[in-house]
Design a protein around this motif. Structure first.
Motif, PDB file in Angstrom:
ATOM      1  N   VAL A  56      -4.442 -11.712  35.264  1.00  0.00           N
ATOM      2  CA  VAL A  56      -4.671 -12.375  34.707  1.00  0.00           C
ATOM      3  C   VAL A  56      -3.680 -11.583  33.731  1.00  0.00           C
ATOM      4  O   VAL A  56      -3.762 -13.152  31.945  1.00  0.00           O
ATOM      5  N   ARG A  57      -2.785 -11.061  33.645  1.00  0.00           N
ATOM      6  CA  ARG A  57      -1.707 -11.054  32.655  1.00  0.00           C
ATOM      7  C   ARG A  57      -0.614 -11.738  32.872  1.00  0.00           C
ATOM      8  O   ARG A  57       0.488 -11.188  32.106  1.00  0.00           O
ATOM      9  N   ALA A  58      -0.616 -12.074  33.853  1.00  0.00           N
ATOM     10  CA  ALA A  58       0.625 -12.716  34.265  1.00  0.00           C
ATOM     11  C   ALA A  58       1.123 -14.004  33.313  1.00  0.00           C
ATOM     12  O   ALA A  58       0.478 -14.999  32.399  1.00  0.00           O
ATOM     13  N   PRO A  59       2.126 -14.002  33.160  1.00  0.00           N
ATOM     14  CA  PRO A  59       2.652 -14.729  31.895  1.00  0.00           C
ATOM     15  C   PRO A  59       2.116 -16.107  31.928  1.00  0.00           C
ATOM     16  O   PRO A  59       2.437 -17.517  31.254  1.00  0.00           O
ATOM     17  N   TRP A  60       2.007 -16.761  32.860  1.00  0.00           N
ATOM     18  CA  TRP A  60       1.723 -17.731  33.451  1.00  0.00           C
ATOM     19  C   TRP A  60       0.812 -18.539  33.389  1.00  0.00           C
ATOM     20  O   TRP A  60       0.783 -19.408  33.861  1.00  0.00           O
ATOM     21  N   LEU A  61      -0.460 -17.422  33.095  1.00  0.00           N
ATOM     22  CA  LEU A  61      -1.237 -17.601  33.207  1.00  0.00           C
ATOM     23  C   LEU A  61      -1.888 -17.278  31.815  1.00  0.00           C
ATOM     24  O   LEU A  61      -3.370 -17.442  31.818  1.00  0.00           O
ATOM     25  N   ARG A  62      -1.221 -17.430  30.699  1.00  0.00           N
ATOM     26  CA  ARG A  62      -1.548 -17.341  29.504  1.00  0.00           C
ATOM     27  C   ARG A  62      -1.198 -17.913  28.923  1.00  0.00           C
ATOM     28  O   ARG A  62      -1.157 -19.188  29.241  1.00  0.00           O
ATOM     29  N   LEU A  63      -2.937 -18.753  27.746  1.00  0.00           N
ATOM     30  CA  LEU A  63      -2.570 -19.985  26.954  1.00  0.00           C
ATOM     31  C   LEU A  63      -1.460 -20.494  26.488  1.00  0.00           C
ATOM     32  O   LEU A  63      -0.838 -19.145  25.978  1.00  0.00           O
ATOM     33  N   GLY A  64      -1.076 -21.775  26.785  1.00  0.00           N
ATOM     34  CA  GLY A  64      -0.267 -22.364  26.323  1.00  0.00           C
ATOM     35  C   GLY A  64      -0.231 -23.405  25.593  1.00  0.00           C
ATOM     36  O   GLY A  64      -0.450 -24.019  24.453  1.00  0.00           O
ATOM     37  N   ASP A  65      -0.312 -24.211  26.961  1.00  0.00           N
ATOM     38  CA  ASP A  65      -1.181 -25.976  26.156  1.00  0.00           C
ATOM     39  C   ASP A  65      -1.733 -26.150  25.260  1.00  0.00           C
ATOM     40  O   ASP A  65      -3.066 -25.656  26.363  1.00  0.00           O
ATOM     41  N   ILE A  66      -2.876 -26.469  24.262  1.00  0.00           N
ATOM     42  CA  ILE A  66      -3.351 -26.485  23.781  1.00  0.00           C
ATOM     43  C   ILE A  66      -3.861 -28.262  22.754  1.00  0.00           C
ATOM     44  O   ILE A  66      -2.919 -27.914  21.915  1.00  0.00           O
ATOM     45  N   ALA A  67      -4.201 -28.904  24.248  1.00  0.00           N
ATOM     46  CA  ALA A  67      -4.498 -30.208  23.694  1.00  0.00           C
ATOM     47  C   ALA A  67      -6.011 -30.622  22.836  1.00  0.00           C
ATOM     48  O   ALA A  67      -6.305 -30.071  23.555  1.00  0.00           O
ATOM     49  N   VAL A  68      -5.021 -31.558  21.810  1.00  0.00           N
ATOM     50  CA  VAL A  68      -6.847 -31.243  21.081  1.00  0.00           C
ATOM     51  C   VAL A  68      -6.825 -33.427  20.524  1.00  0.00           C
ATOM     52  O   VAL A  68      -6.076 -33.674  20.228  1.00  0.00           O
ATOM     53  N   VAL A  69      -7.596 -33.909  21.392  1.00  0.00           N
ATOM     54  CA  VAL A  69      -8.004 -35.235  21.212  1.00  0.00           C
ATOM     55  C   VAL A  69      -9.241 -35.602  20.367  1.00  0.00           C
ATOM     56  O   VAL A  69     -10.482 -35.077  20.066  1.00  0.00           O
ATOM     57  N   ILE A  79      -6.448 -27.490  14.248  1.00  0.00           N
ATOM     58  CA  ILE A  79      -7.262 -26.043  14.893  1.00  0.00           C
ATOM     59  C   ILE A  79      -6.542 -26.227  16.309  1.00  0.00           C
ATOM     60  O   ILE A  79      -7.019 -24.243  16.318  1.00  0.00           O
ATOM     61  N   ALA A  80      -5.439 -26.420  16.813  1.00  0.00           N
ATOM     62  CA  ALA A  80      -4.467 -25.375  18.214  1.00  0.00           C
ATOM     63  C   ALA A  80      -4.089 -24.639  17.428  1.00  0.00           C
ATOM     64  O   ALA A  80      -4.219 -23.111  17.823  1.00  0.00           O
ATOM     65  N   SER A  81      -3.803 -24.285  16.113  1.00  0.00           N
ATOM     66  CA  SER A  81      -3.044 -23.611  15.696  1.00  0.00           C
ATOM     67  C   SER A  81      -4.338 -22.152  15.178  1.00  0.00           C
ATOM     68  O   SER A  81      -3.847 -21.093  15.366  1.00  0.00           O
ATOM     69  N   VAL A  82      -4.778 -22.621  15.138  1.00  0.00           N
ATOM     70  CA  VAL A  82      -6.425 -21.707  14.911  1.00  0.00           C
ATOM     71  C   VAL A  82      -6.832 -20.909  15.893  1.00  0.00           C
ATOM     72  O   VAL A  82      -6.945 -19.495  16.158  1.00  0.00           O
ATOM     73  N   VAL A  83      -6.896 -22.003  16.169  1.00  0.00           N
ATOM     74  CA  VAL A  83      -7.108 -21.065  18.001  1.00  0.00           C
ATOM     75  C   VAL A  83      -5.950 -20.271  18.868  1.00  0.00           C
ATOM     76  O   VAL A  83      -6.193 -19.292  19.525  1.00  0.00           O
ATOM     77  N   ARG A  84      -5.344 -20.495  18.573  1.00  0.00           N
ATOM     78  CA  ARG A  84      -3.844 -19.491  19.302  1.00  0.00           C
ATOM     79  C   ARG A  84      -4.166 -18.380  18.412  1.00  0.00           C
ATOM     80  O   ARG A  84      -3.767 -17.577  19.014  1.00  0.00           O
ATOM     81  N   VAL A  94      -6.996  -6.182  29.506  1.00  0.00           N
ATOM     82  CA  VAL A  94      -7.022  -7.498  29.750  1.00  0.00           C
ATOM     83  C   VAL A  94      -6.549  -8.546  28.816  1.00  0.00           C
ATOM     84  O   VAL A  94      -7.610  -8.090  27.410  1.00  0.00           O
ATOM     85  N   PRO A  95      -6.030  -9.380  28.439  1.00  0.00           N
ATOM     86  CA  PRO A  95      -5.400 -10.393  27.476  1.00  0.00           C
ATOM     87  C   PRO A  95      -6.818 -10.929  26.927  1.00  0.00           C
ATOM     88  O   PRO A  95      -7.248 -11.806  27.724  1.00  0.00           O
ATOM     89  N   ASN A  96      -6.789 -11.783  25.310  1.00  0.00           N
ATOM     90  CA  ASN A  96      -7.664 -12.398  24.985  1.00  0.00           C
ATOM     91  C   ASN A  96      -7.998 -12.981  25.141  1.00  0.00           C
ATOM     92  O   ASN A  96      -8.491 -14.504  25.679  1.00  0.00           O
ATOM     93  N   ASP A  97      -6.182 -14.487  25.781  1.00  0.00           N
ATOM     94  CA  ASP A  97      -5.764 -15.717  26.164  1.00  0.00           C
ATOM     95  C   ASP A  97      -5.356 -15.929  27.129  1.00  0.00           C
ATOM     96  O   ASP A  97      -5.099 -16.261  27.799  1.00  0.00           O
ATOM     97  N   SER A  98      -5.467 -14.548  28.500  1.00  0.00           N
ATOM     98  CA  SER A  98      -5.553 -15.670  29.578  1.00  0.00           C
ATOM     99  C   SER A  98      -6.184 -16.752  30.503  1.00  0.00           C
ATOM    100  O   SER A  98      -7.722 -16.852  29.619  1.00  0.00           O
ATOM    101  N   ILE A  99      -6.271 -17.658  31.128  1.00  0.00           N
ATOM    102  CA  ILE A  99      -7.066 -18.827  31.395  1.00  0.00           C
ATOM    103  C   ILE A  99      -8.478 -18.318  32.002  1.00  0.00           C
ATOM    104  O   ILE A  99      -9.519 -19.451  32.111  1.00  0.00           O
ATOM    105  N   PHE A 100      -8.052 -17.478  32.182  1.00  0.00           N
ATOM    106  CA  PHE A 100      -8.986 -17.036  33.354  1.00  0.00           C
ATOM    107  C   PHE A 100     -10.729 -16.553  32.515  1.00  0.00           C
ATOM    108  O   PHE A 100     -11.508 -16.345  32.579  1.00  0.00           O
TER     109      PHE A 100
END
Length: 285
Positions: A56-69, A79-84, A94-100
């Motif tokens: 869960v701490r792996a960099p490639w699984l940390r929150l990266g792309d935030i798409a808003v439609v 919205i993307a700025s606030v969420v990030r 455990v990081p707060n921005d892990s995709i898991f």
């Protein structure tokens, strides 16, 4: 061992046979096996937990792309700025921005709190490190205001959508371009201030008044007698009705009154009370 004497030979003191009793085997080997099993299990648990934390701490699984439609570009960026910013804060293990571990419900709640003008918020994971946010912007229907002080005071208001949800607080409003609902609750963005039935009633009342030649400016929710409504007519007088009455019916009664008794004195009216069926009360200023 134990030495037994046969009763027949007790007198001659002849030695009897010797009988050896079977003793329990030592438990040292079983205890060693149990200890090894406990140690092995502990090592396996630590390995699993450590591997999960590393994953869960792996960099490639940390929150990266935030798409808003579903909304305009300025809203997408905001919205993307606030969420990030909200979900990039570090934790101890455990990081707060892990995709898991990132909570989709928490993201939706944050957007609803920070952007009350948004509705139908949907959030989904996009592996390996993205999320997709869908939303729609509320459509402006009218205004909700709280009177404090002067009758014409509209310094405590909020814009409403058709469902009666406030999405932006405003002050110092002038003019009558939008339907206005007066109530007693504080005009707070993000809250449902009136029901959708009230917005539909306003529209039906406006249509009914139009058939009499008048126009509807505001609707006030009466607090002393729940269910009673005060309509402010464009000619400058008030119309008392109940929310359970059909606007078409009381509009017919009002039309007969205006054409038969009031005639050209409508501008001098203070109020007309239509809450009692065919019994109509009115007063001039």
């Amino acid at each position: 061992y134990h030495l037994f004497h046969s009763p027949a030979t007790m007198g001659s003191m002849t030695p009897s046979r010797v009988v050896y009793l079977r003793s329990e085997p030592p438990k040292r080997r079983r205890s060693m096996r149990t200890s090894l099993w406990v140690v092995g299990s502990a090592i396996a648990i630590f390995a699993i937990v450590g591997g999960a934390i590393a994953l869960v701490r792996a960099p490639w699984l940390r929150l990266g792309d935030i798409a808003v439609v579903g909304v305009g570009e300025p809203a997408q960026v905001a919205i993307a700025s606030v969420v990030r910013a909200e979900f990039s804060r570090a934790r101890i293990l455990v990081p707060n921005d892990s995709i898991f571990t990132v909570s989709l419900d928490d993201i939706a709640a944050t957007i609803a709190r920070q952007f009350p003008e948004m509705k139908d918020i949907r959030v989904e994971r996009v592996f390996p490190n993205g999320i997709r946010i869908g939303a729609a912007e509320r459509e402006l229907w009218g205004m909700y205001c709280v009177r404090r002080g002067e009758v014409t005071d509209r310094n405590h208001c909020a814009y409403l959508d058709r469902g009666g949800i406030a999405f932006e607080e405003v002050a110092g409003v002038r003019g009558w371009l939008l339907p206005i609902i007066y109530g007693e609750s504080d005009a707070r963005a993000g809250e449902r201030l009136i029901s959708s039935d009230t917005t539909r009633l306003f529209e039906a009342a406006a249509t009914a008044l139009g058939s009499t030649g008048g126009g509807l400016l505001t609707l006030q929710l009466a607090t002393a007698t729940p269910g009673d409504l005060v309509l402010e007519v464009a000619d400058g007088w008030d119309l008392w009705i109940t929310e359970r009455d059909d606007p078409t019916q009381w509009a017919n009664v009002l039309k007969v009154l205006l054409e038969g008794e009031i005639k050209n004195r409508a501008a001098a009216l203070e109020y007309v009370d239509l809450r009692f069926g065919n019994k109509v009360f009115y007063k001039f200023q």
